[in-house]
Write an enzyme that holds these catalytic residues in place. Structure first.
Site, PDB file in Angstrom:
ATOM      1  N   GLU B  59       0.818  -1.224   0.000  1.00 24.34           N
ATOM      2  CA  GLU B  59       0.000   0.000   0.000  1.00 24.34           C
ATOM      3  C   GLU B  59       0.847   1.268   0.000  1.00 24.34           C
ATOM      4  OE1 GLU B  59      -0.632  -2.680   1.797  1.00 24.34           O
ATOM      5  OE2 GLU B  59      -2.575  -3.307   1.020  1.00 24.34           O
ATOM      6  N   HIS B 128     -11.984  -4.652   7.340  1.00 24.18           N
ATOM      7  CA  HIS B 128     -12.660  -4.380   6.069  1.00 24.18           C
ATOM      8  C   HIS B 128     -13.844  -3.436   6.256  1.00 24.18           C
ATOM      9  CE1 HIS B 128     -10.334  -7.943   5.106  1.00 24.18           C
ATOM     10  NE2 HIS B 128     -10.608  -7.801   3.827  1.00 24.18           N
TER      11      HIS B 128
END
Lengths: 361, 321
Positions: B59, B128
């Protein structure tokens, strides 16, 4: 260990380059053909200017006329050698110690002084310098360099991107992520590791168990080479060749150099390293060996050095004078955050101006 | 065209890419797979692998590379697969995306749209379901938007692609396929920094955004109240004017968001109202938010996120005060 030895699936090696040794002797078979003696004098003059700039900046800091400063002394060959190998359109991405690169690429000296006085206007690198701003969080500039290189490839520009990082920086995640991306994308990146042996107080051997830092490239599937970072010709030639090859993909160049001085003006190295270590590295001074060579050839002498010193001093004094005339405008803090002025920010600016907050103590 | 939020954003990206060849998409699984939520589906075939890039799984590398692209003149649209993983790129966002324009005195702006799915209610694994908008709103330099419907999603994305700023584009997972709307086929913009005032009423103001907008609408409709529902759309820099105007008019304010209560967006909004419109209030401001604790596993999430009952009771409190 038995099963580990069954079948070799991969091996690679890291080579070392030195062209100009500590005694001022050039291996002419390796010498870059563009660097004749006249050009070598130019290289020396650039290194000499960088060192003098460094001393000036340090002295300003000690007088309270500059903020915390990170000196470059000892690392001139790595910086000037790589910067001189760049073609006019190549771009560079520094960390925070690459003043010699900025100077070689034509950054106005007064802009550098403004940066070290603590103003963003000193980090607003003019476009024609073809370089980016100082990056303080260690290694975080590396993914930027990959993206900048990707942009060159995407736009089909014949431009290589030369990035800088220290030995400590190669321990950071962003370094590995960047090399990995660079390998996959095959971008025109030349990653210079300015291995000056010390990350503040942590020595090279405590930074990584890897025998070389250049070999970190191998895991990313890209070329890695180690050079004598105090040898301006070796750094030049390695960088030049990596730039020439950049259209085929990235290269990592580990330059073995030494931080002869403090990490920054907030640091005291006597706490963690010996004088004898520093003395030993002074024998390998990057300027000294070029001077030895040039003096042996009667291309340089103390008279020319004196002349260069006084010319540099004049340039530096003028730049400092200009930098100290720079008038900061607090409004620019607000006008350079977004492409437009959000109402909530405008309100804070108006309140400051209407109530003369900036005149307060 | 009929579009849910997924197809609306997909369409916006396609139009943005046709308009400007500097727009480049990159992220994990976004090219061949079309993204785990299919937001970038079909774009690889239309634009090729130079412009729709499957990246390695990293990321910080994705965001850092995007920043590099942006300061070199491209307009990258990185996707972070879930907001919970975006913290790995937090350093790049706060240290560089937010600051590069400022440190270079606008020589190097960072035109970039960071897309990521946010918030919960869809029973996913840990990490999530985060609502991270305040983290990106606090330091200044970033624009944080969160659409609540397909029309706004398309218009905000196109607007973001037309700006020279780093925009954090939060996409509520729960709303991706919740509703279909008829939206214009051509390019259009929804302004950044402007709230959408849904319904107009004198009884109270419900200030909200993202996943909570449908809940606010449902409660107001069921209870037949005359309320302003203010869908912020941009979390930062936010539309203070719209908030103050409505608060002054109704005098009764409920702030509703899925992010946790403590130091949440509601704290900032309530403080602004308190500073600038307190004497127009007829009742204390009430905030309705998720609990001040780490987002729970899916089995517990229905006890965590604000529901209609919690909002309805809050409305009672401001109406009867």
């Amino acid at each position: 260990m038995g099963v580990f030895l069954l079948k070799q699936v991969f091996s690679d090696n890291v080579n070392y380059i030195q062209i100009l040794d500590e005694n001022g002797v050039i291996d002419e078979s390796l010498r870059p053909k563009e660097i004749d003696d006249k050009e070598l004098v130019e290289m020396y003059k650039k290194m000499f200017l960088a060192r003098q700039y460094d001393a000036k900046q340090l002295s300003l800091q000690r007088q309270g006329r500059a903020v915390t400063y990170a000196p470059l002394i000892g690392e001139e060959a790595t910086q000037i050698g790589s910067a001189m190998a760049m073609r006019p359109n190549d771009m560079f991405v520094p960390a925070f110690r690459q003043h010699g690169v900025y100077i070689t690429r034509g950054m106005p000296l007064e802009t550098l002084f403004i940066y070290w006085r603590g103003y963003e206007e000193g980090d607003a690198v003019p476009k024609d310098v073809r370089g980016y701003s100082n990056i303080v969080p260690v290694s975080t500039q590396m993914p930027h360099a990959v993206g900048i290189a990707y942009a060159q490839k995407y736009k089909k520009n014949d431009v290589a991107v030369i990035s800088y990082i220290g030995d400590g920086g190669t321990s950071e995640g962003d370094f590995y992520e960047a090399l990995n991306f660079a390998g996959v994308f095959k971008v025109p990146l030349v990653s210079i590791i300015e291995n000056n042996q010390w990350a503040i107080s942590v020595p090279r051997e405590k930074q990584s168990a890897a025998p070389t830092l250049a070999q970190k490239a191998i895991a990313a599937g890209i070329r890695g080479v180690q050079v004598d970072g105090n040898d301006v010709l070796a750094v030049y030639e390695a960088t030049r060749e990596a730039i020439e090859n950049a259209k085929n993909g990235p290269t990592v160049i580990e330059c073995i150099t030494y931080r002869l001085s403090i990490h920054t003006t907030a640091d005291d190295p006597t706490k963690y390293r010996t004088d004898s270590e520093v003395e030993a590295w002074k024998q390998r001074d990057p300027l000294l060996r070029v001077k030895k060579y040039l003096m042996a050839k009667q291309l340089w002498g103390e008279d020319l050095e004196q002349k260069a010193a006084s010319e540099n001093a004049k340039l530096l004094d003028e730049a400092v004078e200009k930098a100290e005339q720079f008038k900061p405008d607090p409004k620019t803090m607000f006008t350079n955050v977004y492409s437009y002025m959000p109402r909530v920010l405008q309100d804070e600016l108006d309140a400051a101006e209407d109530n003369n907050y900036w005149q307060g103590e | 065209m009929q579009a849910n939020m997924v197809t609306a954003i997909n369409n916006a990206l396609e139009l943005g890419m046709r308009e400007n060849e500097d727009v480049i998409l990159l992220g994990e699984d976004i090219a061949k797979d079309g993204g785990v939520f299919r937001v970038t589906e079909g774009l690889l075939d239309k634009f090729g692998e130079e412009r729709v890039i499957d990246t390695p799984l990293a990321e910080s590398g994705i965001i850092g590379t995007s920043i590099g692209m942006a300061i070199a003149g491209l307009h990258p649209v990185p996707e972070i697969q879930f907001a919970g993983f975006m913290f790995l790129s937090f350093s790049q966002l706060v240290n560089h995306a937010a600051r590069y324009r400022s440190r270079s005195r606008s020589n190097y702006p960072v035109p970039m749209v960071v897309r990521t799915p946010v918030s919960g209610g869809v029973k996913t694994l840990e990490h999530h379901s985060e609502s991270p908008e305040v983290y990106y709103s606090h330091m200044g330099g970033l624009i944080v938007v969160e659409p609540s419907n397909p029309y706004d999603a398309k218009g905000l994305m196109l607007k973001a692609l037309h700006m020279q700023d780093p925009v954090i584009f939060l996409e509520p997972t729960k709303l991706y396929r919740l509703t279909k709307l008829d939206i214009p086929e051509d390019s259009y913009e929804v302004p950044i920094g402007k709230a959408n005032i849904i319904g107009t009423g004198d009884d109270l103001s419900v200030i909200t955004y993202g996943t909570m907008v449908p809940i606010a609408k449902s409660v107001i409709e069921k209870r037949k109240l005359n309320a302003d529902i203010i869908d912020l759309r941009t979390i930062n820099p936010f539309d203070e004017e719209a908030i103050l105007e409505s608060a002054r008019k109704t005098g009764r304010v409920v702030i509703l968001h899925e992010a946790s209560l403590t130091f949440g967006p509601g704290a900032e909004i309530a403080a602004r109202i308190a500073e600038k419109a307190v004497f127009d209030l007829k009742a204390p401001i009430v905030r309705v938010a998720s609990n001040s604790l780490p987002y729970p596993f899916p089995g517990y999430e229905k006890y965590h996120i604000p529901n209609e009952l919690k909002l309805s009771q809050a409305i009672d409190r401001v109406l009867t005060a």
